[in-house]
Scaffold this motif. Structure first.
Motif, PDB file in Angstrom:
ATOM      1  N   GLU A   7       0.838  -1.193   0.000  1.00  0.00           N
ATOM      2  CA  GLU A   7       0.000   0.000   0.000  1.00  0.00           C
ATOM      3  C   GLU A   7       0.878   1.249   0.000  1.00  0.00           C
ATOM      4  O   GLU A   7       1.825   1.350   0.782  1.00  0.00           O
ATOM      5  N   ILE A  23       2.098   4.895   0.852  1.00  0.00           N
ATOM      6  CA  ILE A  23       1.980   5.841   1.963  1.00  0.00           C
ATOM      7  C   ILE A  23       1.248   7.080   1.469  1.00  0.00           C
ATOM      8  O   ILE A  23       1.463   7.551   0.348  1.00  0.00           O
ATOM      9  N   SER A  24       0.373   7.631   2.285  1.00  0.00           N
ATOM     10  CA  SER A  24      -0.368   8.824   1.877  1.00  0.00           C
ATOM     11  C   SER A  24       0.559  10.037   1.812  1.00  0.00           C
ATOM     12  O   SER A  24       1.589  10.093   2.493  1.00  0.00           O
ATOM     13  N   GLU A  25       0.170  10.999   0.982  1.00  0.00           N
ATOM     14  CA  GLU A  25       0.972  12.212   0.858  1.00  0.00           C
ATOM     15  C   GLU A  25       1.048  12.957   2.191  1.00  0.00           C
ATOM     16  O   GLU A  25       2.086  13.513   2.546  1.00  0.00           O
ATOM     17  N   GLU A  42       0.937  11.710   5.270  1.00  0.00           N
ATOM     18  CA  GLU A  42       1.847  11.014   6.175  1.00  0.00           C
ATOM     19  C   GLU A  42       3.296  11.213   5.746  1.00  0.00           C
ATOM     20  O   GLU A  42       4.195  11.419   6.576  1.00  0.00           O
ATOM     21  N   PRO A  72       5.854   8.486  -2.583  1.00  0.00           N
ATOM     22  CA  PRO A  72       5.312   7.239  -2.024  1.00  0.00           C
ATOM     23  C   PRO A  72       5.759   6.004  -2.798  1.00  0.00           C
ATOM     24  O   PRO A  72       6.019   4.956  -2.203  1.00  0.00           O
TER      25      PRO A  72
END
Length: 377
Positions: free
Chosen positions: A297, A299-301, A303, A353
């Motif tokens: 998955e 990583i969100s921007e 985070e 990411p």
């Protein structure tokens, strides 16, 4: 890393002996001169380099730097001082064996690095240190304290031409090179399994878990800094993934953190936790599962940007004083080039990411790592 295979701890012992002076500078005189001029001095040894620093007001640089140059280049290593200082180093080693964290970390490094000197203690061990002689140390000093191995960094209110002239004048009287036995070290092959170590210690009140992965060396700096970002995402602060889930929400650990250490040949990524013994296996499994999550998955921007801000701010805070800047430039110049020290925030900011997903897949396998578990007796 330059130590011969059976000379572990020699570089650190020599760091101590440097301060014992030369034929012209008696023991204690160097410290007296520096302190008389309002300065401070100290030193440290790592696997990649020995670091000596001097901090003084700029008007006193010409009065103190010559003393530092002489003790570095012309160390006497007198036999009586050698014997006295050996007892100091031996006591330092003994004190480390009273520290459970040091024991756990050293055991982890020995498990990860079974062929490379990164697996050996910088301090050496008591039995070998008792066998070393002043002649061996002089040989080691004259082999490695040579101009091609040395970086001198001066930072502060000093004109460049005067600083360069002072360095050229004072750092020129090197000893005739000697020769030490060959190092005999081998490159570390990739880890192919989970390597487990279990320790039982009387002075522990809780269980401890330390997991480690081998990362890239300085030649792959972008990948290394990607692991630095991942360490923040996983275990730096209350909002990081492992801290939030395992400590704040599930109450499985008392403390958990991850860290990354950049080294010349290969870096080290660790995750460590303090926890009750019944949760050891469960926490290890959860950590491995969260590594798999990083691999499948993105990583969100949000985070990722949080982690980038934290590391870039830490970088800024680490460059506030002349001593910090000198250490930063000297470190990078010794293991690679000083210019790389300026690239840290630039590389951090451009990592995506997708980059971190690739790096997690390449270096953080849930099936290939070393783990040290410590439990109370």
């Amino acid at each position: 890393m330059a130590e011969p295979k059976n000379w572990q701890g020699m570089a650190h012992f020599l760091e101590h002996m440097i301060f014992k002076g030369t034929k012209n500078i008696l023991p204690g005189v160097f410290d007296q001169v520096v302190e008389h001029n309002g300065g401070v001095t100290n030193a440290a040894t790592s696997h990649d380099y020995a670091h000596f620093f001097l901090t003084t007001a700029s008007p006193y640089l010409a009065d103190t730097l010559p003393y530092l140059a002489e003790i570095l280049l012309q160390a006497e290593i007198a036999e009586d001082e050698f014997i006295r200082e050996r007892d100091v180093v031996l006591e330092e080693i003994r004190s480390c064996y009273d520290d459970p964290d040091w024991l756990g970390f050293q055991t982890l490094c020995e498990s990860l690095y079974q062929h490379h000197p990164y697996g050996k203690s910088i301090l050496g061990d008591e039995s070998r240190l008792r066998q070393y002689s002043p002649h061996q140390m002089r040989c080691f000093h004259r082999t490695h304290y040579q101009p091609q191995n040395m970086t001198v960094v001066i930072v502060g209110n000093v004109q460049q031409d005067k600083a360069l002239s002072l360095v050229e004048t004072e750092f020129k009287d090197f000893n005739v090179p000697s020769e030490c036995p060959p190092t005999g070290w081998k490159a570390e092959p990739p880890l192919q399994e989970v390597r487990r170590n279990k320790m039982y210690l009387q002075r522990l009140e809780q269980g401890r878990l330390l997991m480690g992965w081998v990362g890239p060396g300085i030649d792959k700096l972008e990948d290394g800094l990607g692991l630095d970002l991942i360490s923040v995402i996983l275990g730096a602060g209350r909002t990081s993934r492992l801290v939030r889930e395992l400590r704040e929400e599930k109450h499985l650990v008392w403390h958990i953190e991850s860290s990354f250490s950049l080294q010349k040949d290969s870096s080290l990524f660790t995750i460590g936790a303090w926890l009750d013994v019944p949760y050891l296996e469960k926490v290890e499994d959860l950590i491995c599962d969260r590594l798999v999550q990083l691999q499948v998955e993105l990583i969100s921007e949000a985070e990722l940007n949080r982690a980038k801000r934290l590391l870039c701010h830490d970088y800024i805070f680490s460059t506030e004083t002349p001593g910090q800047l000198a250490g930063l430039y000297g470190y990078y110049e010794t293991i690679a080039s000083a210019e790389l020290s300026l690239s840290y925030p630039l590389i951090i900011e451009k990592l995506s990411p997708q980059d971190l997903q690739r790096i997690a897949c390449e270096y953080l396998s849930p099936e290939r790592y070393a783990i040290t578990v410590m439990q109370p007796c």
